[in-house]
Design a protein around this motif. Structure first.
Motif, short mmCIF file in Angstrom:
data_model
loop_
_atom_site.label_atom_id
_atom_site.label_comp_id
_atom_site.label_asym_id
_atom_site.label_seq_id
_atom_site.Cartn_x
_atom_site.Cartn_y
_atom_site.Cartn_z
N ASP A 30 0.83 -1.21 0.00
CA ASP A 30 0.00 0.00 0.00
C ASP A 30 0.87 1.26 0.00
O ASP A 30 0.57 2.23 -0.71
CB ASP A 30 -0.93 0.02 1.22
N THR A 33 2.46 1.68 -3.49
CA THR A 33 1.47 2.19 -4.45
C THR A 33 1.22 3.68 -4.22
O THR A 33 1.17 4.46 -5.17
CB THR A 33 0.16 1.40 -4.33
N VAL A 37 1.99 6.10 -7.29
CA VAL A 37 0.81 6.62 -7.98
C VAL A 37 0.49 8.05 -7.58
O VAL A 37 0.18 8.89 -8.43
CB VAL A 37 -0.41 5.70 -7.72
#
Length: 64
Positions: A30, A33, A37
């Motif tokens: 997590d 990411t 992102v």
């Protein structure tokens, strides 16, 4: 190079092995990411744990 890394973070995964490839951590995934992102770094000192402890059974007891 030090100037480029001044805002870097170390994300620690407390567990066994050298990577989260074979010993995954949802917490680490997590954070990776979020960084890739959205450009959000984990808080300083973040420690994640592996999802499954080493040598844990992976199949439910009923399937044995």
């Amino acid at each position: 190079m030090a100037a480029e890394l001044r805002d870097a973070r170390l994300l620690t995964v407390s567990g066994y092995g050298n990577t989260t490839l074979l010993d995954p951590s949802t917490c680490a995934a997590d954070h990776k990411t979020a960084c890739l992102v959205r450009g959000v770094l984990p808080p300083r000192g973040t420690v994640c744990w592996q999802d499954v402890p080493p040598l844990a059974e992976t199949a439910p007891a009923a399937s044995r």
